[in-house]
Scaffold this motif. Structure first.
Motif, PDB file in Angstrom:
ATOM      1  N   VAL A  34      -6.549  -3.088  -4.496  1.00 31.72           N
ATOM      2  CA  VAL A  34      -6.054  -2.008  -3.637  1.00 31.72           C
ATOM      3  C   VAL A  34      -5.889  -0.732  -4.452  1.00 31.72           C
ATOM      4  O   VAL A  34      -6.302   0.359  -4.029  1.00 31.72           O
ATOM      5  CB  VAL A  34      -4.723  -2.415  -2.981  1.00 31.72           C
ATOM      6  CG1 VAL A  34      -4.118  -1.229  -2.234  1.00 31.72           C
ATOM      7  CG2 VAL A  34      -4.947  -3.572  -2.022  1.00 31.72           C
ATOM      8  N   LEU A  68      -8.778  -0.975   1.645  1.00 34.40           N
ATOM      9  CA  LEU A  68      -7.487  -0.399   2.024  1.00 34.40           C
ATOM     10  C   LEU A  68      -7.159  -0.700   3.489  1.00 34.40           C
ATOM     11  O   LEU A  68      -6.015  -1.030   3.829  1.00 34.40           O
ATOM     12  CB  LEU A  68      -7.501   1.108   1.786  1.00 34.40           C
ATOM     13  CG  LEU A  68      -7.530   1.555   0.320  1.00 34.40           C
ATOM     14  CD1 LEU A  68      -7.501   3.076   0.243  1.00 34.40           C
ATOM     15  CD2 LEU A  68      -6.360   0.982  -0.449  1.00 34.40           C
ATOM     16  N   CYS A  98      -3.947  -2.975   3.361  1.00 35.22           N
ATOM     17  CA  CYS A  98      -2.781  -2.092   3.337  1.00 35.22           C
ATOM     18  C   CYS A  98      -2.224  -1.900   4.743  1.00 35.22           C
ATOM     19  O   CYS A  98      -2.941  -1.953   5.740  1.00 35.22           O
ATOM     20  CB  CYS A  98      -3.146  -0.725   2.745  1.00 35.22           C
ATOM     21  SG  CYS A  98      -3.675  -0.839   1.038  1.00 35.22           S
ATOM     22  N   ARG A 126       0.878   2.541   3.878  1.00 34.46           N
ATOM     23  CA  ARG A 126       0.111   2.707   2.653  1.00 34.46           C
ATOM     24  C   ARG A 126      -1.116   3.584   2.895  1.00 34.46           C
ATOM     25  O   ARG A 126      -1.489   4.402   2.054  1.00 34.46           O
ATOM     26  CB  ARG A 126      -0.317   1.339   2.121  1.00 34.46           C
ATOM     27  CG  ARG A 126      -1.148   1.412   0.823  1.00 34.46           C
ATOM     28  CD  ARG A 126      -0.362   2.027  -0.317  1.00 34.46           C
ATOM     29  NE  ARG A 126      -1.194   2.284  -1.476  1.00 34.46           N
ATOM     30  CZ  ARG A 126      -1.399   1.386  -2.450  1.00 34.46           C
ATOM     31  NH1 ARG A 126      -0.802   0.210  -2.402  1.00 34.46           N
ATOM     32  NH2 ARG A 126      -2.162   1.685  -3.482  1.00 34.46           N
TER      33      ARG A 126
END
Length: 329
Positions: free
Chosen positions: A20, A82, A86, A90
């Motif tokens: 990430v 992502l 996430c 985030r």
């Protein structure tokens, strides 16, 4: 398994401690390489500052190289990581960092106009949210980017072509004037004499204007030096006050340590932003903007590396406190 089957970015991901963080690193590097009037060294230092808390565990060089090659497959892969791994918060944090590194110098390049919108789309952030976040961070609305397909864009960004056309038109006009002047030599002589007088007068006026412009520039430079001196003095005074407050707080904490219970994380985060317990979410946001403007590392760009490092660490504490409070409230 043969390593040749992997792309350069996939190899970086395989060696990363946090995919990430590595994906975020590539997206931020992509924004930085599209900044204008920034050296490669400045890009690397800025990327290192922004990602100082990342846990990727590898060098920045390979990621910067991938970003320079505009590897859209690698960028797509980073965005997919992502989006999959996430949370929405985030994703907003990544977009927050992208806007920050794209507008450090106050200008947003044409490429980054489109990149920010591209990232927002990949990270499932709506255009309205992107515009709101951009305004909160820069104080300016996110306007529509210029269209390179329009005549006005190239007239503004490539004026040499249009200046050449103007010069050619002026030359043609001058040729016609000379042809007309040859018909009457005596009239031409009087005209030339008059033109010489006008040119001399114009030259004198230009010299006077140049002297005035030079004087204005000197005054402006002096004003800028004075402003810089005042800002530096204010920064030193602020640093002194911060140290004084810190020392007093340390003394009070040592004095009350035996009897007072330790503050919880929310109280500590409020203290970092200079807020008392019970402050509202609006108070937290206003305090963060004020503290971020005062302690942002870019304000210390001309200082020593030690001062920049201290400013970065101080700004990170402020950012961490703000993020925690925004999640808690």
């Amino acid at each position: 398994m043969s390593m040749a089957r992997f792309s350069p970015f996939e190899l970086v991901l395989l060696n990363s401690r946090s995919q990430v963080d590595t994906a975020t690193l590539l997206l931020l590097a992509w924004v930085l390489v599209n900044r204008q009037h920034v050296s490669e060294g400045q890009r690397r230092r800025r990327l290192a500052q922004v990602t100082a808390q990342f846990r990727h565990g590898h060098e920045l060089g390979p990621v910067m190289s991938i970003a320079h090659h505009q590897d859209l497959q690698a960028i797509q892969l980073a965005a997919e990581i992502l989006r999959k791994e996430c949370s929405q918060e985030r994703s907003l944090s990544v977009l927050h960092q992208s806007i920050t590194v794209a507008t450090d110098d106050g200008d947003l390049s044409l490429a980054n106009h489109y990149i920010l919108r591209f990232l927002a789309d990949l990270l499932n952030v709506t255009p309205t949210t992107l515009s709101t976040l951009f305004y909160e961070l820069t104080g300016r609305p996110l306007t529509s980017p210029e269209d390179p397909s329009r005549h006005a864009y190239w007239q503004r960004h490539n004026p040499d072509y249009f200046n050449q056309k103007a010069r050619e038109a002026a030359a043609e006009q001058q040729a016609r004037d000379e042809a007309a002047q040859q018909a009457d030599e005596k009239h031409q002589q009087r005209k030339q004499k008059k033109q010489r007088k006008q040119q001399e007068k114009q030259r004198q006026q230009e010299e006077a204007q140049a002297r005035q412009a030079h004087a204005r520039q000197e005054r402006e430079r002096q004003r800028q030096r004075d402003d810089q001196s005042r800002r530096e003095q204010a920064q030193r005074e602020q640093a002194r006050q911060d140290r004084s407050r810190y020392e007093r707080a340390q003394g009070e904490r040592r004095q009350w340590q035996r009897t007072a219970p330790p503050p919880d994380r929310t109280t500590r985060a409020l203290a970092v932003l200079g807020l008392p317990p019970g402050a509202s979410r609006s108070d937290v946001r206003l305090a963060y903007r004020r503290m971020a403007q005062l302690h942002h590392p870019d304000r210390f760009f001309t200082e020593s590396e030690h001062q920049v490092a201290l400013a970065s660490a101080r700004f990170q504490r402020i950012k961490n406190a703000y993020d925690y409070l925004m999640q808690t409230y």
